[in-house]
Design a protein around this motif. Sequence first.
Motif, PDB file in Angstrom:
ATOM      1  N   LEU A   1      49.987  47.224  36.476  1.00  0.00           N
ATOM      2  CA  LEU A   1      49.373  45.899  36.361  1.00  0.00           C
ATOM      3  C   LEU A   1      50.097  45.159  35.255  1.00  0.00           C
ATOM      4  CD1 LEU A   1      47.295  43.645  36.692  1.00  0.00           C
ATOM      5  CD2 LEU A   1      45.743  44.990  35.259  1.00  0.00           C
ATOM      6  N   LYS A   2      50.740  44.058  35.610  1.00  0.00           N
ATOM      7  CA  LYS A   2      51.447  43.247  34.622  1.00  0.00           C
ATOM      8  C   LYS A   2      50.764  41.891  34.492  1.00  0.00           C
ATOM      9  CE  LYS A   2      56.000  45.224  34.550  1.00  0.00           C
ATOM     10  NZ  LYS A   2      57.422  44.905  34.487  1.00  0.00           N
ATOM     11  N   VAL A   3      50.533  41.497  33.258  1.00  0.00           N
ATOM     12  CA  VAL A   3      49.922  40.204  32.961  1.00  0.00           C
ATOM     13  C   VAL A   3      50.747  39.509  31.887  1.00  0.00           C
ATOM     14  CG1 VAL A   3      47.600  40.981  33.552  1.00  0.00           C
ATOM     15  CG2 VAL A   3      48.368  41.122  31.204  1.00  0.00           C
TER      16      VAL A   3
ATOM     17  N   LEU B   1      40.194  39.287  38.398  1.00  0.00           N
ATOM     18  CA  LEU B   1      41.309  38.547  37.797  1.00  0.00           C
ATOM     19  C   LEU B   1      41.539  37.220  38.521  1.00  0.00           C
ATOM     20  CD1 LEU B   1      43.835  41.465  37.153  1.00  0.00           C
ATOM     21  CD2 LEU B   1      42.352  40.324  35.492  1.00  0.00           C
TER      22      LEU B   1
ATOM     23  N   PHE C   1      55.761  38.984  30.748  1.00  0.00           N
ATOM     24  CA  PHE C   1      54.723  39.775  31.402  1.00  0.00           C
ATOM     25  C   PHE C   1      54.852  41.210  30.924  1.00  0.00           C
ATOM     26  CE2 PHE C   1      53.954  36.146  33.844  1.00  0.00           C
ATOM     27  CZ  PHE C   1      52.840  36.339  34.645  1.00  0.00           C
TER      28      PHE C   1
ATOM     29  N   VAL D   1      42.348  40.448  29.716  1.00  0.00           N
ATOM     30  CA  VAL D   1      42.411  41.413  30.812  1.00  0.00           C
ATOM     31  C   VAL D   1      41.880  42.774  30.365  1.00  0.00           C
ATOM     32  CG1 VAL D   1      43.977  42.693  32.333  1.00  0.00           C
ATOM     33  CG2 VAL D   1      44.272  40.232  32.013  1.00  0.00           C
TER      34      VAL D   1
ATOM     35  N   SER E   1      46.978  35.012  35.711  1.00  0.00           N
ATOM     36  CA  SER E   1      48.211  35.332  36.427  1.00  0.00           C
ATOM     37  C   SER E   1      48.538  36.803  36.227  1.00  0.00           C
ATOM     38  CB  SER E   1      49.371  34.487  35.905  1.00  0.00           C
ATOM     39  OG  SER E   1      49.128  33.131  36.137  1.00  0.00           O
ATOM     40  N   TYR E   2      48.793  37.494  37.324  1.00  0.00           N
ATOM     41  CA  TYR E   2      49.086  38.919  37.264  1.00  0.00           C
ATOM     42  C   TYR E   2      49.902  39.312  38.484  1.00  0.00           C
ATOM     43  CZ  TYR E   2      45.677  39.452  40.976  1.00  0.00           C
ATOM     44  OH  TYR E   2      45.020  39.351  42.179  1.00  0.00           O
TER      45      TYR E   2
ATOM     46  N   LYS F   1      41.243  43.210  40.992  1.00  0.00           N
ATOM     47  CA  LYS F   1      42.019  42.103  41.543  1.00  0.00           C
ATOM     48  C   LYS F   1      41.131  40.877  41.781  1.00  0.00           C
ATOM     49  CE  LYS F   1      45.963  42.562  44.561  1.00  0.00           C
ATOM     50  NZ  LYS F   1      46.517  43.057  45.797  1.00  0.00           N
TER      51      LYS F   1
ATOM     52  N   ASP G   1      47.412  36.635  28.065  1.00  0.00           N
ATOM     53  CA  ASP G   1      46.181  37.066  28.731  1.00  0.00           C
ATOM     54  C   ASP G   1      45.838  38.534  28.494  1.00  0.00           C
ATOM     55  OD1 ASP G   1      45.685  34.578  29.951  1.00  0.00           O
ATOM     56  OD2 ASP G   1      47.103  35.049  31.557  1.00  0.00           O
ATOM     57  N   LYS G   2      46.648  39.231  27.718  1.00  0.00           N
ATOM     58  CA  LYS G   2      46.485  40.676  27.549  1.00  0.00           C
ATOM     59  C   LYS G   2      45.082  41.068  27.079  1.00  0.00           C
ATOM     60  CE  LYS G   2      48.063  44.613  24.884  1.00  0.00           C
ATOM     61  NZ  LYS G   2      48.848  45.047  23.741  1.00  0.00           N
TER      62      LYS G   2
END
Length: 79
Positions: free
Chosen positions: A53-55, A23, A4, A63, A29-30, A20, A59-60
């Motif tokens: 915000l971590k993904v 997503l 992540f 997002v 998933s975050y 939020k 998925d970077k």
Amino acid sequence: MKDFIVVKTYTYPFEYAILKLLLDKEGISYFFENETMVGVFPFYSNALGGINLKVHLKDKQRVLQIIDNLNTDSHLRIV
């Protein structure tokens, strides 16, 4: 959480409320690192480095595209 990465940093929770929902709708998933601490002590945000915000790495790009669309193509904007 392995693999992540931080995609964006916010100062306060209201700045990403709409993001939020988007997503969640996309099934991405975050998690928001430091979200609880800033919720309890809002003035600690800068000291903690903000809310990250971590993904997942996979998925970077998706997002980043959602964030870009939200800021440019929508009437719903992150303040």
